[in-house]
Motif scaffolding. Structure first.
Motif, short mmCIF file in Angstrom:
data_model
loop_
_atom_site.label_atom_id
_atom_site.label_comp_id
_atom_site.label_asym_id
_atom_site.label_seq_id
_atom_site.Cartn_x
_atom_site.Cartn_y
_atom_site.Cartn_z
N LYS A 1 7.60 23.96 6.34
CA LYS A 1 8.01 22.84 7.18
C LYS A 1 6.79 22.13 7.77
N TYR A 2 5.82 22.92 8.24
CA TYR A 2 4.60 22.35 8.82
C TYR A 2 3.85 21.51 7.80
N PHE A 3 3.65 22.05 6.60
CA PHE A 3 2.92 21.30 5.58
C PHE A 3 3.69 20.06 5.12
N ARG A 4 5.00 20.12 5.06
CA ARG A 4 5.81 18.96 4.72
C ARG A 4 5.63 17.86 5.78
N LEU A 5 5.62 18.28 7.06
CA LEU A 5 5.40 17.32 8.14
C LEU A 5 4.00 16.73 8.09
N GLN A 6 3.00 17.53 7.75
CA GLN A 6 1.64 17.03 7.64
C GLN A 6 1.51 16.02 6.50
N ILE A 7 2.18 16.30 5.39
CA ILE A 7 2.16 15.36 4.26
C ILE A 7 2.83 14.06 4.65
N ASP A 8 3.96 14.14 5.34
CA ASP A 8 4.66 12.93 5.80
C ASP A 8 3.80 12.14 6.77
N TYR A 9 3.12 12.84 7.68
CA TYR A 9 2.24 12.16 8.64
C TYR A 9 1.09 11.46 7.92
N THR A 10 0.51 12.13 6.94
CA THR A 10 -0.59 11.54 6.18
C THR A 10 -0.12 10.30 5.41
N ARG A 11 1.05 10.38 4.83
CA ARG A 11 1.59 9.22 4.11
C ARG A 11 1.84 8.05 5.05
N LEU A 12 2.43 8.33 6.21
CA LEU A 12 2.69 7.26 7.17
C LEU A 12 1.39 6.64 7.68
N THR A 13 0.40 7.47 7.92
CA THR A 13 -0.90 6.96 8.38
C THR A 13 -1.54 6.10 7.30
N ALA A 14 -1.45 6.53 6.05
CA ALA A 14 -2.02 5.75 4.95
C ALA A 14 -1.31 4.41 4.82
N VAL A 15 0.01 4.41 4.95
CA VAL A 15 0.75 3.16 4.88
C VAL A 15 0.36 2.24 6.02
N GLU A 16 0.20 2.79 7.22
CA GLU A 16 -0.20 1.98 8.37
C GLU A 16 -1.58 1.37 8.15
N LYS A 17 -2.52 2.17 7.69
CA LYS A 17 -3.89 1.68 7.48
C LYS A 17 -3.92 0.62 6.37
N CYS A 18 -3.19 0.84 5.30
CA CYS A 18 -3.15 -0.14 4.21
C CYS A 18 -2.50 -1.45 4.66
N SER A 19 -1.46 -1.34 5.46
CA SER A 19 -0.82 -2.57 5.94
C SER A 19 -1.75 -3.34 6.88
N LEU A 20 -2.50 -2.63 7.71
CA LEU A 20 -3.48 -3.30 8.56
C LEU A 20 -4.58 -3.96 7.73
N LEU A 21 -5.03 -3.28 6.71
CA LEU A 21 -6.07 -3.83 5.84
C LEU A 21 -5.56 -5.06 5.09
N LEU A 22 -4.37 -4.99 4.54
CA LEU A 22 -3.81 -6.13 3.81
C LEU A 22 -3.53 -7.31 4.73
N SER A 23 -3.06 -7.04 5.95
CA SER A 23 -2.82 -8.15 6.88
C SER A 23 -4.14 -8.80 7.30
N ALA A 24 -5.19 -7.99 7.47
CA ALA A 24 -6.50 -8.57 7.80
C ALA A 24 -7.02 -9.42 6.64
N ILE A 25 -6.81 -8.97 5.42
CA ILE A 25 -7.22 -9.75 4.25
C ILE A 25 -6.45 -11.06 4.20
N ALA A 26 -5.15 -11.00 4.48
CA ALA A 26 -4.33 -12.22 4.46
C ALA A 26 -4.78 -13.21 5.53
N VAL A 27 -5.09 -12.70 6.72
CA VAL A 27 -5.56 -13.58 7.80
C VAL A 27 -6.89 -14.23 7.41
N VAL A 28 -7.79 -13.47 6.85
CA VAL A 28 -9.09 -14.01 6.44
C VAL A 28 -8.91 -15.06 5.34
N LEU A 29 -8.02 -14.81 4.39
CA LEU A 29 -7.79 -15.78 3.33
C LEU A 29 -7.20 -17.08 3.87
#
Length: 113
Positions: free
Chosen positions: A15-43
């Motif tokens: 259960k702990y490792f499943r939660l850690q994987i979910d947290y890592t996925r959510l963090t990656a999605v958050e970081k990628c969305s921030l990066l893509l929105s920054a790219i869109a703003v710059v463009l």
């Protein structure tokens, strides 16, 4: 009794490792969305600046034509100014472009909250 504790421990670890994987996925999605929105703003910002610069350069050429007396000379001066700006940006590309982008991406992916 000991076997039951091992089974419970194993279930909790899964259960702990499943939660850690979910947290890592959510963090990656958050970081990628921030990066893509920054790219869109710059463009979008870059496109608007390019349009404004286009019209301002024609206005500058019109003003210079009144002072210089020849339309071709005014456009040549404006082109020369842009060439010098291009050389300056190329000369300072590390300080103006590479370092800020690197800091942003590093802070985005490696900064701990």
């Amino acid at each position: 009794m000991v076997e039951n504790q091992y089974i419970r421990l194993w279930e909790e670890l899964k259960k702990y490792f499943r939660l850690q994987i979910d947290y890592t996925r959510l963090t990656a999605v958050e970081k990628c969305s921030l990066l893509l929105s920054a790219i869109a703003v710059v463009l979008v910002f870059g496109l608007l600046c390019a349009c404004a610069l286009f019209y301002l350069s024609f206005a500058l050429a019109s003003v210079l034509e009144l002072w210089v007396g020849a339309e071709w000379a005014a456009y040549l001066i404006v082109g020369g100014v842009f060439a010098v700006l291009l050389l300056v940006v190329y000369a300072f590309r590390k300080r103006l472009i590479i370092d800020p982008v690197t800091r942003f991406v590093t802070r985005l992916f490696l900064d701990k909250k």
